[in-house]
Write a protein that holds these residues in place. Sequence first.
Motif, PDB file in Angstrom:
ATOM      1  N   ALA A  10       0.830  -1.206   0.000  1.00 18.70           N
ATOM      2  CA  ALA A  10       0.000   0.000   0.000  1.00 18.70           C
ATOM      3  C   ALA A  10       0.862   1.253   0.000  1.00 18.70           C
ATOM      4  N   GLN A  11       1.901   1.240   0.816  1.00 17.83           N
ATOM      5  CA  GLN A  11       2.770   2.401   0.940  1.00 17.83           C
ATOM      6  C   GLN A  11       3.534   2.661  -0.354  1.00 17.83           C
ATOM      7  N   THR A  12       4.083   1.604  -0.955  1.00 16.47           N
ATOM      8  CA  THR A  12       4.876   1.756  -2.181  1.00 16.47           C
ATOM      9  C   THR A  12       4.018   2.269  -3.333  1.00 16.47           C
ATOM     10  N   ILE A  13       2.858   1.635  -3.545  1.00 21.42           N
ATOM     11  CA  ILE A  13       2.000   2.048  -4.652  1.00 21.42           C
ATOM     12  C   ILE A  13       1.470   3.456  -4.419  1.00 21.42           C
ATOM     13  N   SER A  14       1.140   3.775  -3.181  1.00 17.86           N
ATOM     14  CA  SER A  14       0.652   5.117  -2.863  1.00 17.86           C
ATOM     15  C   SER A  14       1.718   6.169  -3.161  1.00 17.86           C
ATOM     16  N   GLU A  15       2.937   5.937  -2.695  1.00 12.25           N
ATOM     17  CA  GLU A  15       4.002   6.925  -2.876  1.00 12.25           C
ATOM     18  C   GLU A  15       4.371   7.088  -4.348  1.00 12.25           C
ATOM     19  N   ARG A  16       4.463   5.984  -5.082  1.00 13.20           N
ATOM     20  CA  ARG A  16       4.853   6.087  -6.484  1.00 13.20           C
ATOM     21  C   ARG A  16       3.721   6.667  -7.340  1.00 13.20           C
TER      22      ARG A  16
END
Length: 261
Positions: free
Chosen positions: A189-195
């Motif tokens: 969730a964090q990776t997709i959100s940030e990218r």
Amino acid sequence: MLSTFVFFVVVPGVSTALFFLLWRAGRERQRIDEQRRSALDDVVVQLSGGSTRGGDRDGGFILRTPRGVSLVAQRRAESDGPDWLQLTAEASIPTDLLIGAEGIGSRLGKLFVGPDVETGEPEFDRAVLLRGSEARLLAIFDRRTRDLVAGAVARGCTVAGGRAQGAAKGDLTAAAALLLPSLEVAEIAQTISERSQQPVTALLRENAMGDPAPGVRRRCLQTLLEHFPGHAETRVAVEAASVDTDPDVRLFASARLEGGP
């Protein structure tokens, strides 16, 4: 006489024994719940070194990480098996993105909703279903993200409706059984959100120039040319691709530099 004995001795004895068994079962359930809470406290500490746990929800727990991810663990009961926890991580994920495992159902679905987005890495594309904005997905899925998602999807994780979901099974009284699935779902969730919040053109240019998979470099370059033909990032990517180590990428870029289709 016998009926009197049964009424005054046996019935109260059975009732007392039944009450004791129910009381003991309740105590055991309470003990297991306390162990689960303790295990989840360990998860909170290890998620990002400062996460906090919120209130209970549907017999589960709510964790919040410092980087904006809310992880909800909800207990699910099976009629013919042990309880398990459904893990849902909420962050700023575009709601149109759909990520899951490729299978018979997803292949049949392509007949009605069209093909999914392919990154250009054959092994990943055979295993993972991607739907949504092509440019955004190709920008998000660099090598690290592909590796992270491929492993998680193989273990049942999905992304849909702006949420990442997974499951924790096994001995839920042990922190280890909760830690790895929780970390995995939160990291996705964090990776997709940030990218997804970074400029699409910049990420596409980075992938077109630096991804280790030639097919991915070519797909990102093609997407830049199709969606952002006059952008500065596109010009930089095409020039870099003209000296790419892969002959197919070089040929594709050279044709564009010479004014080809």
